[in-house]
Design a protein around this motif. Structure first.
Motif, mmCIF file in Angstrom:
data_model
loop_
_atom_site.group_PDB
_atom_site.id
_atom_site.type_symbol
_atom_site.label_atom_id
_atom_site.label_comp_id
_atom_site.label_asym_id
_atom_site.label_seq_id
_atom_site.Cartn_x
_atom_site.Cartn_y
_atom_site.Cartn_z
ATOM 1 N N SER A 15 2.850 9.131 14.044
ATOM 2 C CA SER A 15 1.781 9.586 13.167
ATOM 3 C C SER A 15 2.353 10.212 11.893
ATOM 4 N N ARG A 16 3.408 11.002 12.028
ATOM 5 C CA ARG A 16 4.038 11.602 10.837
ATOM 6 C C ARG A 16 4.624 10.520 9.930
ATOM 7 N N ASN A 17 5.240 9.486 10.520
ATOM 8 C CA ASN A 17 5.794 8.398 9.713
ATOM 9 C C ASN A 17 4.701 7.635 8.977
ATOM 10 N N VAL A 18 3.568 7.402 9.642
ATOM 11 C CA VAL A 18 2.454 6.704 8.998
ATOM 12 C C VAL A 18 1.929 7.531 7.828
ATOM 13 N N LEU A 19 1.744 8.809 8.040
ATOM 14 C CA LEU A 19 1.284 9.685 6.960
ATOM 15 C C LEU A 19 2.279 9.663 5.799
ATOM 16 N N ALA A 20 3.569 9.714 6.117
ATOM 17 C CA ALA A 20 4.591 9.681 5.059
ATOM 18 C C ALA A 20 4.553 8.369 4.281
ATOM 19 N N LEU A 21 4.328 7.249 4.972
ATOM 20 C CA LEU A 21 4.233 5.954 4.286
ATOM 21 C C LEU A 21 3.022 5.896 3.360
ATOM 22 N N ILE A 22 1.902 6.432 3.806
ATOM 23 C CA ILE A 22 0.697 6.463 2.961
ATOM 24 C C ILE A 22 0.988 7.279 1.703
ATOM 25 N N ARG A 23 1.568 8.448 1.892
ATOM 26 C CA ARG A 23 1.889 9.304 0.743
ATOM 27 C C ARG A 23 2.949 8.654 -0.140
ATOM 28 N N PRO A 95 -1.533 6.777 15.592
ATOM 29 C CA PRO A 95 -2.550 7.130 14.611
ATOM 30 C C PRO A 95 -3.452 5.941 14.294
ATOM 31 N N ILE A 96 -4.683 6.243 14.008
ATOM 32 C CA ILE A 96 -5.636 5.233 13.553
ATOM 33 C C ILE A 96 -5.836 5.466 12.059
ATOM 34 N N VAL A 97 -5.743 4.385 11.295
ATOM 35 C CA VAL A 97 -5.919 4.479 9.845
ATOM 36 C C VAL A 97 -7.093 3.600 9.439
ATOM 37 N N GLY A 102 -9.290 -2.376 6.028
ATOM 38 C CA GLY A 102 -9.524 -2.495 7.459
ATOM 39 C C GLY A 102 -9.152 -1.247 8.231
ATOM 40 N N VAL A 103 -9.155 -1.394 9.536
ATOM 41 C CA VAL A 103 -8.840 -0.294 10.449
ATOM 42 C C VAL A 103 -7.747 -0.799 11.386
ATOM 43 N N ARG A 104 -6.726 0.018 11.577
ATOM 44 C CA ARG A 104 -5.623 -0.374 12.446
ATOM 45 C C ARG A 104 -5.139 0.823 13.264
ATOM 46 N N LEU A 105 -4.714 0.513 14.480
ATOM 47 C CA LEU A 105 -3.918 1.446 15.256
ATOM 48 C C LEU A 105 -2.499 1.186 14.768
ATOM 49 N N CYS A 106 -1.912 2.141 14.105
ATOM 50 C CA CYS A 106 -0.648 1.920 13.405
ATOM 51 C C CYS A 106 0.561 2.247 14.281
ATOM 52 N N ARG A 107 0.749 1.412 15.283
ATOM 53 C CA ARG A 107 1.911 1.442 16.163
ATOM 54 C C ARG A 107 2.459 0.034 16.201
ATOM 55 N N PRO A 108 3.606 -0.235 15.656
ATOM 56 C CA PRO A 108 4.541 0.689 15.039
ATOM 57 C C PRO A 108 4.029 1.190 13.689
ATOM 58 N N GLU A 110 4.968 0.985 10.673
ATOM 59 C CA GLU A 110 4.922 0.111 9.491
ATOM 60 C C GLU A 110 3.688 -0.783 9.446
ATOM 61 N N THR A 111 2.904 -0.798 10.515
ATOM 62 C CA THR A 111 1.628 -1.520 10.511
ATOM 63 C C THR A 111 0.735 -1.031 9.379
ATOM 64 N N VAL A 112 0.889 0.243 8.996
ATOM 65 C CA VAL A 112 0.055 0.809 7.937
ATOM 66 C C VAL A 112 0.241 0.074 6.617
ATOM 67 N N LEU A 113 1.366 -0.586 6.415
ATOM 68 C CA LEU A 113 1.604 -1.301 5.152
ATOM 69 C C LEU A 113 0.554 -2.380 4.912
ATOM 70 N N GLU A 114 -0.030 -2.927 5.988
ATOM 71 C CA GLU A 114 -1.094 -3.929 5.859
ATOM 72 C C GLU A 114 -2.351 -3.338 5.219
ATOM 73 N N LEU A 115 -2.490 -2.020 5.276
ATOM 74 C CA LEU A 115 -3.702 -1.357 4.800
ATOM 75 C C LEU A 115 -3.540 -0.728 3.416
ATOM 76 N N LEU A 116 -2.334 -0.743 2.896
ATOM 77 C CA LEU A 116 -2.071 -0.110 1.607
ATOM 78 C C LEU A 116 -2.224 -1.117 0.475
ATOM 79 N N PRO A 117 -2.472 -0.623 -0.733
ATOM 80 C CA PRO A 117 -2.580 -1.537 -1.875
ATOM 81 C C PRO A 117 -1.310 -2.366 -2.027
ATOM 82 N N ALA A 118 -1.478 -3.592 -2.460
ATOM 83 C CA ALA A 118 -0.342 -4.498 -2.648
ATOM 84 C C ALA A 118 0.555 -3.973 -3.760
ATOM 85 N N GLY A 119 1.789 -4.368 -3.700
ATOM 86 C CA GLY A 119 2.724 -3.971 -4.741
ATOM 87 C C GLY A 119 4.002 -3.435 -4.138
#
Length: 141
Positions: A15-23, A95-97, A102-108, A110-119
């Motif tokens: 969960s901390r890693n997902v939050l850090a990736l979002i930030r 963590p759920i994002v 969309g909505v993802r259970l972000c395990r692992p 880096e799954t959160v990258l699918e939900l972030l803006p492209a670039g």
């Protein structure tokens, strides 16, 4: 800025890693510490629907009262499992994002990258040093 919500457990490394990736993507998400402020029944059901997961699939076993509550009983109904998660939010996998993508259970994590803006993003490594985004700005692995 993109509206993103994370159902977060600050004690969880993933969960901390997902939050850090979002930030790291330049986004300050709406952070829901779901252990202190659990989702209500309607929100929990909506999350499961968006995740296309059953209550049993969303149950966390490790570090929870899963066994003590007898939740491995396959005759328990979905409603009973939802009630257990509401009474013991630690049973909800994280963590759920939630994002506009969309909505993802972000395990692992880096799954959160699918939900972030492209670039391209600057290089990023998890707490344990595992590289997620390389020097070229691309996801590793």
């Amino acid at each position: 800025m993109t509206a993103i919500r994370i159902y977060h457990n600050p004690q969880c490394g993933t969960s901390r890693n997902v939050l850090a990736l979002i930030r790291h993507a330049g986004i300050e998400p709406d952070i829901v510490d779901y252990l202190k402020t659990p989702p209500d029944r309607a929100t929990l059901l909506a999350l499961m629907s968006a995740l296309q997961m059953s209550p049993r699939q969303l149950l966390r076993r490790k570090g929870t009262p899963f066994e003590a509550l007898g939740l491995d009983d396959t005759t328990l109904t979905d409603d009973a499992l939802v009630e257990a998660m509401m009474a013991h939010p630690i049973l909800m996998e994280r963590p759920i994002v939630v994002s506009p993508k969309g909505v993802r259970l972000c395990r692992p994590s880096e799954t959160v990258l699918e939900l972030l803006p492209a670039g391209p993003l600057p290089p990023f490594s998890k707490e344990d040093g595992e590289v997620v985004i390389g020097e070229d700005g691309r996801r590793v692995g």
